[in-house]
Design an enzyme around this catalytic site. Structure first.
Site, PDB file in Angstrom:
ATOM      1  N   ARG A 163      57.940 -23.481 113.173  1.00 32.53           N
ATOM      2  CA  ARG A 163      58.968 -24.527 113.190  1.00 32.53           C
ATOM      3  C   ARG A 163      60.307 -24.001 112.675  1.00 32.53           C
ATOM      4  NH1 ARG A 163      55.134 -25.606 115.500  1.00 32.53           N
ATOM      5  NH2 ARG A 163      53.858 -27.495 115.417  1.00 32.53           N
ATOM      6  N   SER A 235      55.673 -35.723 113.616  1.00 31.68           N
ATOM      7  CA  SER A 235      55.298 -35.098 112.348  1.00 31.68           C
ATOM      8  C   SER A 235      56.513 -35.026 111.427  1.00 31.68           C
ATOM      9  CB  SER A 235      54.748 -33.693 112.595  1.00 31.68           C
ATOM     10  OG  SER A 235      53.565 -33.750 113.365  1.00 31.68           O
ATOM     11  N   GLU A 332      59.833 -31.675 108.192  1.00 29.98           N
ATOM     12  CA  GLU A 332      60.117 -31.073 109.490  1.00 29.98           C
ATOM     13  C   GLU A 332      61.316 -31.755 110.128  1.00 29.98           C
ATOM     14  OE1 GLU A 332      57.763 -30.625 113.737  1.00 29.98           O
ATOM     15  OE2 GLU A 332      56.643 -30.384 111.894  1.00 29.98           O
TER      16      GLU A 332
END
Length: 336
Positions: A163, A235, A332
């Protein structure tokens, strides 16, 4: 064509549906339009807003939001079963995945139903079920805000990690992604390392492109809330990566704790959703914000929550996980 909006309500432009406003929002299609927009210099404060699926606005935005809306998908050529595609930044990611599956092209099927735009995919290095966009990415086209020039960066130089990418760090606020080039394959290359995906694909009759996409969509819909119904950004937290000894000590106390390999062989990836679940927060809510009852990685706006309320709740979740496991979980989602 450039379209500009002033004092625009962002409620329908972010998947959390928080009711903040932006002083100015500009939609653009081409690099030439970007060059025109930045001809007098960059605004003091600006941000690229794609589909609004990975962002939490905690206050009104006083700067300019630039939104790519170009939706072209072009086949650049084919050689030895490898097909190169140029995809403009404004293409909906799942539209691209469906497009590739319909044409028998392997490489994106595990990334089905991930919300957002193609231009945002490299920024986050989006991933699911053992695959990441970097696995299919050849290069990224970008507009340099300082010089007004167009640049092309090979995937190998994008600093991809879990990520992570240079676009979130060294290049943040310096470039705007306008298109990406992908390398897909006509050769079947199923990636079925995750047990639930493998079981779902087998139940559908085996690992075809169509079955894998259908299986991923089925699993995601069963676990994740629809942003059109319940405000969320998917998420909210990243899976933490810890040193192996830390993971081993935790595994001694929690034998059922799932562990996954990390890019660094000296480290191990933990499941943030599992950690949150074990704190007892899965399905828990305070006021207008809560943890989704089927996927603990997801925070939900239960109706009318502000971005500040969501962020405050997220900090409580992080604190609970750290208190119980001694592990920090990072967000995130981009927070503005």
């Amino acid at each position: 064509m450039i379209r500009e909006f002033e004092h625009i309500d962002l409620r329908d432009r972010n998947s959390f549906h928080v009711a903040q406003t932006a002083a100015r929002l500009v939609e653009f299609e081409t690099p030439d339009e970007l060059r025109e927009l930045f001809s007098a210099g960059a605004p003091r404060q600006w941000y690229v807003l794609g589909g609004g699926n990975n962002i939490l606005f905690t206050r009104d935005y006083e700067g300019v939001l630039f939104c790519p809306v170009g939706e072209g998908i072009t086949t650049l050529g084919e050689q030895g079963g490898t097909v190169r595609l140029r995809v403009e930044a404004g293409v909906e990611w799942d539209v691209l995945v469906a497009w590739s599956v319909e044409r028998g092209l392997w490489g994106l099927e595990n990334l089905s139903l991930i919300p957002g735009k193609a231009g945002a995919a490299p920024v986050q290095n989006i991933g699911a079920y053992g695959c990441e966009v970097k696995d299919a990415l050849e290069s990224v086209e970008m507009f340099c805000v300082e010089t007004g020039n167009m640049l092309v960066m090979d995937a190998a130089h994008c600093g991809f990690g879990y990520r992570e990418s240079l676009f979130k760090h060294a290049l943040r606020g310096k470039v705007i992604i306008t298109a990406i080039t992908l390398r897909l394959s006509r050769t079947p290359r199923p990636r079925l390392e995750y047990g639930d995906l493998q079981r779902e694909v087998e139940a559908l009759g085996g690992p075809t492109l169509e079955h894998i996409r259908e299986a991923v969509c089925t699993i995601r819909r069963s676990k994740l809330p629809d942003p059109a119904v319940t405000g969320n950004a998917g998420s909210f937290f990243k899976n933490p990566v810890v040193e192996k000894p830390v993971a081993e000590r935790l595994r001694e106390s929690y034998p059922d704790m799932p562990l996954y390999p990390a890019a660094d062989p000296t480290k191990v990836k933990l499941a943030a959703g599992w950690l949150i679940d074990r704190t007892g927060l899965k399905g828990y809510h305070e006021g207008r914000v809560g943890v989704h009852d089927r996927q603990a990685l997801v925070l939900v706006n239960l109706g009318g929550a502000t971005g500040g309320e969501v962020l405050a709740f997220a900090r409580k979740v992080q604190a609970k996980v750290h208190e119980k496991f001694g592990v920090a979980i990072d967000t995130e989602v981009n927070i503005l």
